[in-house]
Design a protein around this motif. Structure first.
Motif, PDB file in Angstrom:
ATOM      1  N   ASP A 110       8.682  -0.226   6.554  1.00 15.58           N
ATOM      2  CA  ASP A 110       8.924  -1.608   6.141  1.00 15.58           C
ATOM      3  C   ASP A 110       8.343  -1.940   4.770  1.00 15.58           C
ATOM      4  OD1 ASP A 110      10.437  -2.886   8.286  1.00 15.58           O
ATOM      5  OD2 ASP A 110       8.715  -2.379   9.527  1.00 15.58           O
ATOM      6  N   TYR A 111       7.416  -1.116   4.260  1.00 16.46           N
ATOM      7  CA  TYR A 111       6.902  -1.414   2.914  1.00 16.46           C
ATOM      8  C   TYR A 111       7.943  -1.069   1.847  1.00 16.46           C
ATOM      9  CZ  TYR A 111       6.064   3.436   1.467  1.00 16.46           C
ATOM     10  OH  TYR A 111       6.223   4.754   1.099  1.00 16.46           O
ATOM     11  N   ARG A 168       5.475  -5.615   9.280  1.00 14.92           N
ATOM     12  CA  ARG A 168       6.616  -5.783   8.378  1.00 14.92           C
ATOM     13  C   ARG A 168       6.279  -6.477   7.062  1.00 14.92           C
ATOM     14  NH1 ARG A 168      10.677  -4.084  11.483  1.00 14.92           N
ATOM     15  NH2 ARG A 168      10.548  -4.410  13.726  1.00 14.92           N
ATOM     16  N   THR A 169       5.066  -7.032   6.938  1.00 14.03           N
ATOM     17  CA  THR A 169       4.701  -7.730   5.705  1.00 14.03           C
ATOM     18  C   THR A 169       3.262  -7.420   5.336  1.00 14.03           C
ATOM     19  OG1 THR A 169       3.854  -9.705   6.817  1.00 14.03           O
ATOM     20  CG2 THR A 169       6.226  -9.648   6.326  1.00 14.03           C
ATOM     21  N   ARG A 219       8.166  -8.494   0.560  1.00 11.05           N
ATOM     22  CA  ARG A 219       7.349  -8.382   1.769  1.00 11.05           C
ATOM     23  C   ARG A 219       5.956  -7.823   1.480  1.00 11.05           C
ATOM     24  NH1 ARG A 219      10.898  -5.722   6.515  1.00 11.05           N
ATOM     25  NH2 ARG A 219      11.644  -4.345   4.870  1.00 11.05           N
ATOM     26  N   TRP A 249       4.489   1.118  14.414  1.00 10.38           N
ATOM     27  CA  TRP A 249       5.733   0.522  13.931  1.00 10.38           C
ATOM     28  C   TRP A 249       5.627  -0.997  14.056  1.00 10.38           C
ATOM     29  CZ3 TRP A 249      10.421   1.382  11.794  1.00 10.38           C
ATOM     30  CH2 TRP A 249      11.417   0.449  12.026  1.00 10.38           C
ATOM     31  N   GLY A 250       6.158  -1.723  13.073  1.00 11.57           N
ATOM     32  CA  GLY A 250       6.286  -3.166  13.247  1.00 11.57           C
ATOM     33  C   GLY A 250       5.429  -4.024  12.346  1.00 11.57           C
ATOM     34  N   TYR A 286      14.351   0.503   2.874  1.00  9.52           N
ATOM     35  CA  TYR A 286      14.042   1.840   3.400  1.00  9.52           C
ATOM     36  C   TYR A 286      14.277   2.951   2.374  1.00  9.52           C
ATOM     37  CZ  TYR A 286      14.344  -0.858   7.725  1.00  9.52           C
ATOM     38  OH  TYR A 286      14.190  -1.811   8.691  1.00  9.52           O
TER      39      TYR A 286
END
Length: 523
Positions: A308-309, A281-282, A322, A278-279, A313
């Protein structure tokens, strides 16, 4: 309790107070959707009143119920109690009826014997022996309470019990109480927490004189209480059907996997090192991680992208701010020997104008309330509708949605939140048990379909992958499932605490899954 509160605080901080409001609203509505059923006392079925021979076995008549015992092979006995709510045989590798094996019949048909297994129908219960005449199992006749069935199985003092799917418990399950109900424990979990994400109602019994495997082909909400000198096993609905296979245990487990299906040959890259967390984000953060592995000559075969992609969501979308031109990143990684796996959640944001939601409404593929209204529950994108994977039409619709990602070069999918899990301020974080499901057209409620949801999401994704990319071996990773999920997906053990005790818990969970027929597992 403090850990659960902290998990709520973290979620609110991530998504804002709106998600907490949705979780409170949902919990209130669920209480209305899920009226409490009156308790009915358990009633025994009495003594056998008569029996008749049938192909492969015997049918035993009681006052209000019947037992059908049929040998499907020398080493495979199926027992079914009637009446019951039929559920399609999703767990089995072949849905067709197996040819019965004709046993030797003695003592007026009350004793049935094959070279590997024997069954005696006695006044107070059933007794089973192996081919060498060693006692394997004794069980009392069951009890009923409305839709529910339960029975008691004698356990000897030295008997050890393994299996039951994913459990945060010692490998020997004796002394524990376990629920067959896939559930996201909410944040990380520690030793003893139950239930977890992936239930398999299978146990392996090991005794000095031999052992056996028992598999209950019932996906309904159920339990196994192993605290005393007997096991109390029951289900709150469905058909009370179970299979017995004599040991040795490795042979019994191999026979079980022939019944429920072998894992398909995976792509070779899937056996390498995967990076998933997790985490990220880009796109830039993902590329930095991959570059860090490669420039240090560290092995890396796959990188997994979490939610995050997505754009807000929303499943089947890409956030172009992103993750600009995600396809070029996927192709560049592939040229360097790194495969990309994308996470997929089942919740389709209930947003007017959102194409997958509008399509799902038109096609009629979403789960519904008894009123006929499409059921919506709060998850990462907000209120969402959920495909009914017990409907062939919904499975095909979902599988078609994989096409764009597969054409982009994505190599696999990571199936999450498929217990199914929701955000709820209190009570169980899942659908109300009154939600309706197709169950291949016969109809039924979520009490019957809940544990099937992860299995059938994996099936829909596997079949869609095969349809859209027939020359590639599918790779799927699932958080939830049921018996037979090994035919479609690998599994991982969810969010365990990052402590030494958490590591011990993880090893127990991995071994428990392997001893339940789910072999490709990781943490």
């Amino acid at each position: 309790m403090l850990k659960k509160l902290w998990n709520v605080v973290e979620t609110v901080a991530l998504l804002g107070p709106g998600v907490l409001l949705l979780a409170i609203q949902y919990a209130r509505r669920r209480d209305r959707w899920e009226p409490k059923a009156p308790f009915l006392p358990w009633q025994g079925v009495g003594k056998p009143l008569g029996l008749k021979a049938i192909p492969g076995g015997v049918r035993v008549r009681f006052q209000e119920v019947e037992l059908e015992a049929v040998f499907l092979g020398e080493d495979l006995l199926r027992l079914t109690w009637f009446p019951g709510e039929a559920v399609p045989p999703y767990a089995l590798a072949e849905a067709g009826e197996a040819s019965p094996f004709e046993p030797e019949r003695q003592e007026g048909g009350r004793l049935l014997r094959t070279p590997h297994l024997a069954l005696a129908v006695e006044e107070e219960g059933l007794t089973f022996w192996d081919g060498a005449g060693r006692l394997l199992r004794q069980e009392a006749y069951p009890e009923r309470s409305g839709r529910a069935w339960r029975h008691r199985v004698h356990l000897t003092p030295e008997e050890r019990v393994f299996g039951l799917g994913e459990r945060a418990y010692a490998l020997d399950r004796r002394g524990g109480v376990f629920r067959f109900w896939n559930q996201d424990p909410g944040g990380s979990y520690g030793p003893g927490e139950d239930p977890l994400y992936l239930s398999v109602p299978l146990w392996l019994s090991q005794k000095p004189e031999g052992g056996y495997l028992a598999f209950y082909e019932n996906p309904a909400d159920g339990f196994a209480d192993l605290r005393e000198g007997e096991a109390l096993v029951g289900f709150l609905g469905g058909t009370f059907r179970y299979y017995l296979i004599p040991g040795p245990l490795e042979e019994a487990l191999a026979r079980y996997v022939r019944l429920t299906g072998l894992p398909p040959l995976p792509p070779r890259w899937a056996l390498g090192f995967h990076y998933a967390r997790w985490g990220l984000r880009t796109r830039k953060e993902v590329e930095e991680v991959v570059e860090g592995f490669l420039k240090r000559d560290l092995p890396l075969k796959a990188v997994h992208l979490d939610i995050d992609y997505m754009r807000g969501y929303r499943v089947f979308t890409v956030d172009e701010k992103r993750f600009p031109d995600l396809g070029s990143m996927v192709r560049t990684f592939r040229e360097r020997g790194v495969h990309t796996v994308l996470i997929l959640d089942p919740g389709i944001k209930g947003e007017k104008g959102f194409s997958p939601y509008e399509e799902g409404l038109r096609e009629g593929v979403f789960c519904r309330l008894p009123s006929g209204e499409v059921f919506q529950g709060p998850v990462w994108p907000g209120l969402a509708a959920f495909p009914d994977f017990t409907d062939p039409k919904a499975r095909a619709w979902w599988g078609e949605k994989l096409k764009g990602f597969l054409e982009m070069g994505v190599s696999g999918f990571w199936l999450d939140m498929n217990e199914p899990a929701l955000f709820a301020a209190w009570g169980e974080p899942t659908f109300p048990k009154s939600v309706r499901h197709s169950l291949e057209g016969q109809g039924g409620d979520h009490l019957l379909a809940h544990n099937l949801y992860g299995l059938l999401m994996a099936r829909a994704s596997f079949e869609g992958f095969r349809e859209q990319a027939p020359l590639r071996r599918p790779f799927l990773l699932t958080r939830a499932g049921f018996a037979g999920v090994q035919r479609y997906a690998w599994a991982w053990t969810g969010d365990v605490e990052s402590t030494w005790e958490g590591l011990r818990t993880t090893l127990r969970a991995l071994l428990g899954l392997s001893l339940s027929g789910v072999y490709f597992v990781g943490s």
